[in-house]
Design a protein around this motif. Sequence first.
Motif, short mmCIF file in Angstrom:
data_model
loop_
_atom_site.label_atom_id
_atom_site.label_comp_id
_atom_site.label_asym_id
_atom_site.label_seq_id
_atom_site.Cartn_x
_atom_site.Cartn_y
_atom_site.Cartn_z
N GLY A 160 -37.31 70.05 -14.26
CA GLY A 160 -36.76 71.34 -14.63
C GLY A 160 -37.44 71.90 -15.86
N PRO A 161 -36.99 73.07 -16.33
CA PRO A 161 -37.55 73.67 -17.54
C PRO A 161 -37.46 72.71 -18.73
N ARG A 162 -38.37 72.91 -19.66
CA ARG A 162 -38.51 72.15 -20.91
C ARG A 162 -39.19 70.80 -20.73
N MET A 163 -39.66 70.50 -19.52
CA MET A 163 -40.54 69.34 -19.40
C MET A 163 -41.81 69.63 -20.20
N HIS A 164 -42.41 68.59 -20.73
CA HIS A 164 -43.63 68.74 -21.51
C HIS A 164 -44.80 69.04 -20.56
N THR A 193 -43.01 59.07 -0.75
CA THR A 193 -41.90 60.02 -0.79
C THR A 193 -41.10 59.84 -2.07
N ARG A 194 -40.51 60.95 -2.51
CA ARG A 194 -39.62 60.95 -3.66
C ARG A 194 -38.46 61.90 -3.38
N SER A 195 -37.45 61.83 -4.22
CA SER A 195 -36.31 62.73 -4.15
C SER A 195 -36.13 63.33 -5.54
N PHE A 196 -36.10 64.66 -5.61
CA PHE A 196 -36.14 65.34 -6.90
C PHE A 196 -34.83 66.07 -7.17
N CYS A 197 -34.26 65.82 -8.34
CA CYS A 197 -32.98 66.41 -8.74
C CYS A 197 -33.19 67.36 -9.91
N TYR A 198 -32.66 68.58 -9.79
CA TYR A 198 -32.81 69.58 -10.85
C TYR A 198 -31.98 69.17 -12.06
N VAL A 199 -32.49 69.48 -13.24
CA VAL A 199 -31.91 68.98 -14.48
C VAL A 199 -30.44 69.40 -14.66
N ASP A 200 -30.07 70.62 -14.28
CA ASP A 200 -28.68 71.06 -14.46
C ASP A 200 -27.72 70.19 -13.66
N ASP A 201 -28.13 69.84 -12.44
CA ASP A 201 -27.30 68.96 -11.62
C ASP A 201 -27.18 67.57 -12.26
N MET A 202 -28.28 67.08 -12.81
CA MET A 202 -28.26 65.75 -13.42
C MET A 202 -27.36 65.72 -14.65
N VAL A 203 -27.45 66.73 -15.49
CA VAL A 203 -26.60 66.80 -16.68
C VAL A 203 -25.13 66.83 -16.28
N ASP A 204 -24.81 67.61 -15.25
CA ASP A 204 -23.43 67.67 -14.78
C ASP A 204 -22.95 66.30 -14.32
N ALA A 205 -23.79 65.57 -13.62
CA ALA A 205 -23.41 64.23 -13.14
C ALA A 205 -23.17 63.28 -14.31
N GLU A 281 -35.31 76.38 -5.03
CA GLU A 281 -34.73 77.11 -6.16
C GLU A 281 -35.08 76.43 -7.48
N GLY A 282 -34.97 75.12 -7.52
CA GLY A 282 -35.28 74.40 -8.76
C GLY A 282 -36.73 74.53 -9.15
N LEU A 283 -37.63 74.44 -8.18
CA LEU A 283 -39.06 74.59 -8.48
C LEU A 283 -39.37 76.00 -8.95
N THR A 284 -38.73 77.00 -8.34
CA THR A 284 -38.95 78.39 -8.75
C THR A 284 -38.57 78.59 -10.21
N ARG A 285 -37.44 78.04 -10.63
CA ARG A 285 -37.01 78.13 -12.03
C ARG A 285 -37.99 77.40 -12.95
N THR A 286 -38.45 76.24 -12.51
CA THR A 286 -39.35 75.44 -13.33
C THR A 286 -40.72 76.10 -13.45
#
Length: 308
Positions: A160-164, A193-205, A281-286
Amino acid sequence: MCERLISDGHQVVCVDNFFTGTRRNIEPLLDDRNFELLRHDVTFPLYVEVDSIYNLACPASPVHYQHDPVQTTKTSVHGAINMLGLAKRLKAMILQASTSEVYGDPEKHPQTEDYWGNVNPIGPRSCYDEGKRCAETLFFDYWRQHRLQIKVARIFNTYGPRMHPHDGRVVSNFIVQALLGKPITLYGNGSQTRSFCYVDDMVDALVRLAATPDDVTGPVNLGNPAEISIQELARTIIDLCNSRSAIVCGKRPVDDPCRRRPDIACAEAVLSWRPRIGLTEGLTRTIAYFDRLLSEDAVRRSLLDDPD
């Protein structure tokens, strides 16, 4: 995470040595009276007064954690010991950000929390994999021996956003390369293969896990169960960036997992949680974040000069 906790009404002490983080990520919070920043390394004891601890410390990308593997192991192990000691003294809840890397190159797919993993203990990734596994051991030993209130989250790939921009992980690498028109580098043929989780979802979890009753310890898998090949991810990012970047293949790293996807049945049942933000959606924001970042001349020049 800091923004979320403050918005929920908490006072937050943020501890960071800025090895992989940047001060700009928390600059909007510096004037908030509920926020305090300490520049500190968790491999050294920390003395603060808090009610809850989120131990997120440790570089998470292979580029960074292999840069100083001894320090990486110290961050996971000594850092866990120091934070657990603090939690014990304060009788505070402590949450450990563990990782899907504890499963290694898994022989079971998707990965469930009762799977013990397939990890090389002496390879170049071991400083991270085994450091996190040892940290889990310490957390559960403190729980058994001292009845400490612990929570262990096994985090699967988060982005997500703010990655270096020099993060070295696949999403940030591909986005920066695509936006700059540089070749996108796959390691191997991209069939992993990988599974990618958007940062907002991870913080909520993580916030939900921290709020569970004392008898809920985890480990709990947290991630998005939607699985995608690395090659497909590269093509998706090229399309979303309207890029003409070519895809090139390089040597696959040692012990790079073939497949990775979480079974999140436990998180669904215990946390009433499931990711809401899909990959597009997550990639578009990133991508929008990195596009703004690359508009800064100094950042753009540093990346254009980067041989990778």
